[in-house]
Design an enzyme around this catalytic site. Structure first.
Site, PDB file in Angstrom:
ATOM      1  N   HIS A 110      -3.294  20.094 -20.403  1.00  0.00           N
ATOM      2  CA  HIS A 110      -3.781  19.567 -21.999  1.00  0.00           C
ATOM      3  C   HIS A 110      -2.888  20.719 -22.888  1.00  0.00           C
ATOM      4  O   HIS A 110      -2.668  20.646 -24.083  1.00  0.00           O
ATOM      5  CB  HIS A 110      -5.093  20.525 -22.525  1.00  0.00           C
ATOM      6  CG  HIS A 110      -6.430  19.146 -21.674  1.00  0.00           C
ATOM      7  ND1 HIS A 110      -7.258  19.713 -20.361  1.00  0.00           N
ATOM      8  CD2 HIS A 110      -6.363  18.101 -22.570  1.00  0.00           C
ATOM      9  CE1 HIS A 110      -7.733  18.719 -20.925  1.00  0.00           C
ATOM     10  NE2 HIS A 110      -7.300  17.633 -21.912  1.00  0.00           N
ATOM     11  N   ASP A 173     -13.063  25.231 -28.181  1.00  0.00           N
ATOM     12  CA  ASP A 173     -13.865  23.586 -29.064  1.00  0.00           C
ATOM     13  C   ASP A 173     -14.168  23.079 -28.025  1.00  0.00           C
ATOM     14  O   ASP A 173     -15.120  22.296 -28.182  1.00  0.00           O
ATOM     15  CB  ASP A 173     -13.185  23.125 -30.116  1.00  0.00           C
ATOM     16  CG  ASP A 173     -13.152  24.482 -31.404  1.00  0.00           C
ATOM     17  OD1 ASP A 173     -13.560  25.312 -31.405  1.00  0.00           O
ATOM     18  OD2 ASP A 173     -12.514  24.134 -31.964  1.00  0.00           O
ATOM     19  N   GLU A 292     -16.638  28.487 -37.711  1.00  0.00           N
ATOM     20  CA  GLU A 292     -15.980  27.865 -38.390  1.00  0.00           C
ATOM     21  C   GLU A 292     -15.577  27.263 -39.570  1.00  0.00           C
ATOM     22  O   GLU A 292     -16.382  27.574 -40.092  1.00  0.00           O
ATOM     23  CB  GLU A 292     -15.715  26.958 -37.123  1.00  0.00           C
ATOM     24  CG  GLU A 292     -15.275  28.165 -35.289  1.00  0.00           C
ATOM     25  CD  GLU A 292     -14.387  26.481 -34.429  1.00  0.00           C
ATOM     26  OE1 GLU A 292     -14.346  25.626 -34.858  1.00  0.00           O
ATOM     27  OE2 GLU A 292     -14.733  26.369 -33.517  1.00  0.00           O
TER      28      GLU A 292
HETATM   29  C1  LIG Z   1      -8.894  18.621 -27.509  1.00  0.00           C
HETATM   30  C2  LIG Z   1      -8.409  20.179 -27.211  1.00  0.00           C
HETATM   31  C3  LIG Z   1      -9.208  21.387 -28.053  1.00  0.00           C
HETATM   32  C4  LIG Z   1      -8.353  22.403 -27.804  1.00  0.00           C
HETATM   33  N1  LIG Z   1      -9.740  23.818 -27.797  1.00  0.00           N
HETATM   34  C5  LIG Z   1      -8.939  24.532 -28.047  1.00  0.00           C
HETATM   35  C6  LIG Z   1      -9.875  25.964 -28.672  1.00  0.00           C
HETATM   36  O1  LIG Z   1     -10.798  25.927 -29.433  1.00  0.00           O
HETATM   37  N2  LIG Z   1      -9.773  27.155 -28.746  1.00  0.00           N
HETATM   38  C7  LIG Z   1      -8.133  27.417 -27.335  1.00  0.00           C
HETATM   39  O2  LIG Z   1      -8.307  28.882 -27.413  1.00  0.00           O
HETATM   40  N3  LIG Z   1      -7.715  26.660 -26.913  1.00  0.00           N
HETATM   41  C8  LIG Z   1      -8.053  25.253 -27.142  1.00  0.00           C
HETATM   42  N4  LIG Z   1      -7.132  24.393 -26.678  1.00  0.00           N
HETATM   43  C9  LIG Z   1      -5.647  24.557 -25.962  1.00  0.00           C
HETATM   44  C10 LIG Z   1      -6.408  25.286 -24.713  1.00  0.00           C
HETATM   45  O3  LIG Z   1      -6.627  26.567 -24.359  1.00  0.00           O
HETATM   46  C11 LIG Z   1      -4.384  25.361 -24.120  1.00  0.00           C
HETATM   47  O4  LIG Z   1      -4.665  23.910 -23.111  1.00  0.00           O
HETATM   48  C12 LIG Z   1      -4.751  25.308 -22.968  1.00  0.00           C
HETATM   49  O5  LIG Z   1      -3.325  25.018 -22.738  1.00  0.00           O
HETATM   50  C13 LIG Z   1      -5.814  25.225 -21.244  1.00  0.00           C
HETATM   51  O6  LIG Z   1      -5.012  23.728 -21.180  1.00  0.00           O
HETATM   52  P1  LIG Z   1      -5.273  23.730 -19.693  1.00  0.00           P
HETATM   53  O7  LIG Z   1      -5.940  24.593 -18.947  1.00  0.00           O
HETATM   54  O8  LIG Z   1      -5.593  21.946 -19.070  1.00  0.00           O
HETATM   55  O9  LIG Z   1      -3.482  24.076 -19.105  1.00  0.00           O
HETATM   56  P2  LIG Z   1      -2.327  23.879 -18.719  1.00  0.00           P
HETATM   57  O10 LIG Z   1      -1.577  23.284 -19.834  1.00  0.00           O
HETATM   58  O11 LIG Z   1      -2.534  23.280 -17.416  1.00  0.00           O
HETATM   59  O12 LIG Z   1      -2.014  25.482 -18.706  1.00  0.00           O
HETATM   60  C14 LIG Z   1      -1.496  26.360 -19.613  1.00  0.00           C
HETATM   61  C15 LIG Z   1      -0.640  27.154 -19.049  1.00  0.00           C
HETATM   62  O13 LIG Z   1      -0.441  27.738 -18.151  1.00  0.00           O
HETATM   63  C16 LIG Z   1      -0.443  28.213 -17.418  1.00  0.00           C
HETATM   64  N5  LIG Z   1      -1.861  28.051 -15.852  1.00  0.00           N
HETATM   65  C17 LIG Z   1      -3.013  26.870 -15.491  1.00  0.00           C
HETATM   66  N6  LIG Z   1      -3.084  27.123 -14.808  1.00  0.00           N
HETATM   67  C18 LIG Z   1      -3.091  28.755 -14.964  1.00  0.00           C
HETATM   68  C19 LIG Z   1      -4.045  29.305 -13.394  1.00  0.00           C
HETATM   69  N7  LIG Z   1      -4.557  29.275 -12.961  1.00  0.00           N
HETATM   70  N8  LIG Z   1      -2.971  31.412 -13.788  1.00  0.00           N
HETATM   71  C20 LIG Z   1      -2.282  30.549 -14.358  1.00  0.00           C
HETATM   72  N9  LIG Z   1      -1.651  30.029 -15.305  1.00  0.00           N
HETATM   73  C21 LIG Z   1      -2.230  28.998 -15.543  1.00  0.00           C
HETATM   74  C22 LIG Z   1       0.170  26.492 -17.663  1.00  0.00           C
HETATM   75  O14 LIG Z   1       1.076  26.819 -16.257  1.00  0.00           O
HETATM   76  C23 LIG Z   1       0.788  26.750 -18.339  1.00  0.00           C
HETATM   77  O15 LIG Z   1       1.598  27.186 -18.755  1.00  0.00           O
HETATM   78  C24 LIG Z   1      -7.687  23.158 -26.477  1.00  0.00           C
HETATM   79  C25 LIG Z   1      -6.725  22.321 -26.056  1.00  0.00           C
HETATM   80  C26 LIG Z   1      -7.313  20.577 -26.125  1.00  0.00           C
HETATM   81  C27 LIG Z   1      -6.492  19.650 -25.462  1.00  0.00           C
END
Ligand SMILES: Cc1cc2nc3c(=O)[nH]c(=O)nc-3n(C[C@H](O)[C@H](O)[C@H](O)COP(=O)(O)OP(=O)(O)OC[C@H]3O[C@@H](n4cnc5c(N)ncnc54)[C@H](O)[C@@H]3O)c2cc1C
Ligand SMILES: *[C@@H]1O[C@H](CO)[C@@H](O)[C@H](O)[C@H]1NC(C)=O
Ligand SMILES: *[C@@H]1O[C@H](CO)[C@@H](O)[C@H](O)[C@H]1NC(C)=O
Ligand SMILES: *[C@@H]1O[C@H](CO)[C@@H](O)[C@H](O)[C@H]1NC(C)=O
Ligand SMILES: *[C@@H]1O[C@H](CO)[C@@H](O)[C@H](O)[C@H]1NC(C)=O
Length: 547
Positions: A110, A173, A292
């Protein structure tokens, strides 16, 4: 390293007939790449793993939610155990700094700008680890917690812990995100004013460092790693397990109504809106459990869609309210009910708290939903957008942390001016208190001020459009917002930061930069991990003279 040296030496010996040094260098590089990739592949294929490495079907790992960046990896690791993660990383570590291989953990992908991607490296699909058992501990004890995989989705943690009447304290969220992904950033939502971000609600982590070591870390054990990894943008290790603090979930079981009273009120004046938000987050008597807010930018006629299933407290007055295309600021609060008998009392308290606020009195809307419905609310929008083909579009989002003392200025310049007509998607705004953030973590917040606002400008672009609703124009608009803030010296920080130069990263981290660099050289000295953040570059570690 050995492979690489061998390749080049061999090449050099055969190069006597090549006159130009440049050609020698170029062909050596090309040969080196081809030679070393094929040997990397065969040595990786020979690794004994419980899970497996996928070399063919790697395209899904080259995409993310932002839909703007695409890097194709060499392979995707589907780990079945922490030792799979450690073996692969250790193997690449042993190849030395000359190998071009890097490793990107991918949660749900994401990210917005390729942060979970790597070109020609290994993507670790963390969700493959997620079905390791989720273990709830300390049911009935004062400080319950749950042990989860780093690839676990928050929605699954919610479902599992609710079986015990418990739930995590701090959320995002949207819950279809992974534990490792949000803990690498901060994890901020409407509960953060009380509990701090998600990174303030973790007791312990299991981490695989850039050297392939498996380490447990916490406040007491390997604390430097623990603080570094939290908000560390994946730079110091892969989070394979996490121990998350829990609290009793709202328990009142109603047949028709839910456990959460969810309310929205409107303001025409940003300053009044912000004043009330700050008042609510500072009150000691726990008036609301979630706070919020969002901006409704110049949308005449939108009043019906923003409130969806909310009912007006006073339907007649509400129907007469007109915004005339001016910006509106919507304060959003929720109160959790724990005790059926006290529901009337609590409703009275809610009324009283609202009475002290200065919103437009005809604009109180409320609804009651279950705790799960409330926390998983964005998923409902996701389903709707998906059904209209509007989910998998480019998302040039901009997330900022704005110091309290400058937020009115920011609002005037951005909501009143730059954002006027180009906002297809929510603009979320709410304050949090930094005293709930641990400043030893890697997460970056505005310096000095105790209160800062999260401003999330979550614009969707229309695919293929070159107009105002197209990705290029929205990126330019975001740039204008950053330039405006820079020129005004607002001192804001990016959340989910994205920069391209070393200089920008250094100023982003400010006083934390030296620690960040020190931790990098300690835990990931070859800069193998999370290259998609573009903070450190593995290739540039190798000086031109060393090969
Ligand atoms: C619809 C939507 C709503 C959101 N709402 C919020 C919100 O309310 N508050 C908020 O804080 N954020 C929010 N986010 C953002 C979210 O926190 C980030 O997208 C975050 O990157 C988590 O997504 P992911 O788990 O898919 O991680 P990825 O996008 O897959 O990874 C994010 C980063 O972390 C690294 N990573 C992933 N997993 C690990 C691991 N296990 N160990 C070490 N590094 C790792 C990856 O290499 C990358 O650099 C939202 C995102 C979306 C799409
Ligand atoms: C880390 O902690 C967990 C749970 O406390 C334990 O099961 C595991 O063996 C520990 N791992 C290491 C490498 O110490
Ligand atoms: C922030 O939180 C701290 C600790 O709870 C509190 O002392 C302080 O008053 C809060 N600040 C504001 C401005 O609400
Ligand atoms: C609102 O948008 C319309 C175009 O849709 C524009 O003409 C008008 O100036 C905008 N109003 C404000 C206050 O920005
Ligand atoms: C963290 O906060 C403490 C006390 O507020 C302060 O003394 C310390 O310098 C801060 N550390 C960093 C790294 O900012």
């Amino acid at each position: 390293m050995n492979n690489l040296h061998a390749c080049c030496l061999l090449r050099k010996r055969n190069m006597l007939i090549v006159r130009s040094f440049t050609i020698l260098l170029l062909s050596c590089i090309a040969f080196k790449l081809a030679c070393c990739f094929s040997s990397s592949i065969s040595s990786l294929k020979a690794l004994p793993l419980v899970g497996h490495l996928e070399f063919e079907d790697v395209h899904p790992a080259s995409k993310d939610f932002g839909n703007r960046y695409q890097l194709l990896p060499l392979a995707v690791l589907h780990p079945k155990s922490v030792s799979d993660v450690a073996s692969v990383i250790r193997h690449i570590w042993m190849m030395g700094p000359h190998s071009q291989l890097t490793v990107a953990a991918r949660g749900r992908g994401h990210s917005l700008q390729g942060q979970a991607q790597t070109r020609n490296g290994i993507v670790i699909r963390m969700e493959s680890l997620q079905h390791q058992k989720l273990k709830v501990h300390g049911v009935g004890a004062p400080a319950p917690f749950v042990d989860v995989s780093g690839g676990e989705l928050w929605i699954n943690i919610l479902h599992e812990t609710l079986k015990y009447g418990l739930a995590p304290k701090s959320w995002t969220d949207y819950l279809h995100l992974t534990v490792g992904g949000t803990l690498s950033n901060a994890g901020i939502s409407g509960q953060a004013f009380r509990h701090g971000p998600q990174i303030s609600n973790v007791h312990q982590l299991e981490v695989v460092t850039g050297k392939g070591e498996i380490l447990n870390c916490s406040e007491r054990q390997n604390s430097d790693l623990f603080h570094g990894v939290l908000g560390g943008l994946g730079q110091f290790g892969i989070i394979t397990r996490a121990r998350i603090a829990l609290e009793p979930a709202p328990t009142m079981l109603y047949v028709n109504n839910g456990q959460v009273k969810w309310m929205r009120v409107l303001y025409l004046d940003f300053a009044a809106f912000a004043r009330d938000q700050e008042r609510l987050i500072s009150s000691d008597d726990d008036k609301f459990d979630y706070i919020e807010g969002f901006v409704i930018i110049n949308r005449t006629g939108l009043l019906d869609s923003w409130r969806l299933s909310f009912t007006p407290e006073d339907p007649i007055e509400a129907s007469q309210f007109k915004s005339d295309g001016r910006n509106l600021y919507c304060l959003e609060v929720a109160k959790y009910f724990n005790n059926e008998d006290k529901k009337d009392v609590m409703n009275q308290e809610v009324k009283k708290s609202l009475f002290e606020l200065s919103y437009i009195s005809s604009t109180l809307f409320s609804t009651e939903v279950t705790y799960e419905e409330f926390l998983d609310r964005v998923h409902v929008s996701e389903m709707k957008l998906r059904s209209k083909g509007q989910w998998e579009v480019p998302h040039p989002w901009l997330n900022l942390l704005v110091p309290r003392s400058r937020v009115n200025e920011f609002a005037k310049g951005v909501f009143g001016n730059i954002l006027t007509d180009t906002s297809n998607g929510p603009v979320i705004v709410y304050p949090v208190n930094k005293s709930k953030w641990d400043n030893r973590s890697s997460a970056v917040t505005p310096e000095e001020e105790e209160i800062f606002y999260l401003v999330a400008i979550l614009t969707s672009a229309v695919p293929g459009s070159t107009g105002l609703d197209g990705v290029d124009q929205i990126v330019k608009r975001n740039q204008r917002i950053l330039e405006f803030s820079e020129a005004a010296g607002l001192g804001l920080k990016q959340y989910l930061p994205h920069y391209t130069t070393r200089h920008e990263w250094r100023s982003h981290f400010g006083p934390k930069w030296d620690d960040f660099v020190r931790r990098k050289s300690r835990y990931d000295p070859f800069a193998m991990l999370a290259p998609g953040q573009r903070i450190f570059d593995k290739a540039s570690l190798v000086s031109p003279h060393s090969s």
